[in-house]
Scaffold this active site. Sequence first.
Site, PDB file in Angstrom:
ATOM      1  N   LYS A  74       3.969   1.012   8.634  1.00 35.82           N
ATOM      2  CA  LYS A  74       3.386   2.228   8.045  1.00 35.82           C
ATOM      3  C   LYS A  74       3.316   3.357   9.073  1.00 35.82           C
ATOM      4  O   LYS A  74       2.238   3.886   9.378  1.00 35.82           O
ATOM      5  CB  LYS A  74       2.007   1.929   7.459  1.00 35.82           C
ATOM      6  CG  LYS A  74       2.035   0.852   6.367  1.00 35.82           C
ATOM      7  CD  LYS A  74       0.642   0.548   5.848  1.00 35.82           C
ATOM      8  CE  LYS A  74       0.679  -0.547   4.783  1.00 35.82           C
ATOM      9  NZ  LYS A  74       1.082  -1.876   5.310  1.00 35.82           N
ATOM     10  N   THR A 122      -2.768  -1.483  -2.112  1.00 35.23           N
ATOM     11  CA  THR A 122      -3.279  -2.298  -3.218  1.00 35.23           C
ATOM     12  C   THR A 122      -4.703  -2.790  -2.977  1.00 35.23           C
ATOM     13  O   THR A 122      -5.332  -3.337  -3.883  1.00 35.23           O
ATOM     14  CB  THR A 122      -2.356  -3.502  -3.483  1.00 35.23           C
ATOM     15  OG1 THR A 122      -2.108  -4.189  -2.245  1.00 35.23           O
ATOM     16  CG2 THR A 122      -1.033  -3.053  -4.082  1.00 35.23           C
TER      17      THR A 122
END
Length: 242
Positions: A73, A124
């Site tokens: 990320k 999530t």
Amino acid sequence: MPNFLSNKPIPVADRLIMALDLPDVSEAKTLVERLGDAVSFYKVGLELFMSGDCFALVDWLKAKDKKVFVDLKFFDVPETVGRAVKALSRRGVDFATVHGNDAIMEAAARNKGSLGILAVTVLTSLDQGDLRDLGFQCDVQELVLSRARRALAVGCDGVVSSGLEVPLLRGEIDHELMVVSPGIRPVENRPEDDQKRVVTVDQAFRNGADYIVVGRPIRDAADPREAAQRAQAQIRDVFAAG
């Protein structure tokens, strides 16, 4: 139930990405050997990278003809992200994640080489309440859609999105957008963990995911190889049924 089943020419066995969420390279290699031909695609994340020798693991996986998704990320100034992505692309990695604004995503896309760049939409592990705590005034679906549109516009290959939002992406954005869905959990005996926006294998693919990422349901199973084979059988059944 929607049916946005992917028609991209992806080998069915490659649609399952196994998350190597383990504390060190030795344990990761042991699990890979145990899974054998049941898994052909692996995700390597922060935990393993912090343990050291992670590039040796990436090279080892590639030598075993496995595909590799590096999930770090990237979020830094564009120049740094561009250079990091360029260095990573030389390792033969297949996917990598970026999690930033347009300039950061564009820098990653510009330096990707043959590497597929995936933009993270909304983790999530976050829900609507978490977004409010972070200061967002929009709902989860709006944020996922906005980030996906921006990622595609600046040259990213796809996004990481919960399977819950994939039908929205398929309905609003070019079907060629690559979508990878984590947060996959079984229908029964679903564990209580930090994943808040989850779907089953069947739901993820019928909603339009191209790949799914599965970690704990396989890693923590009494027989990880059997669990991986069961997931692969579910995927084959979904695509066979059409």
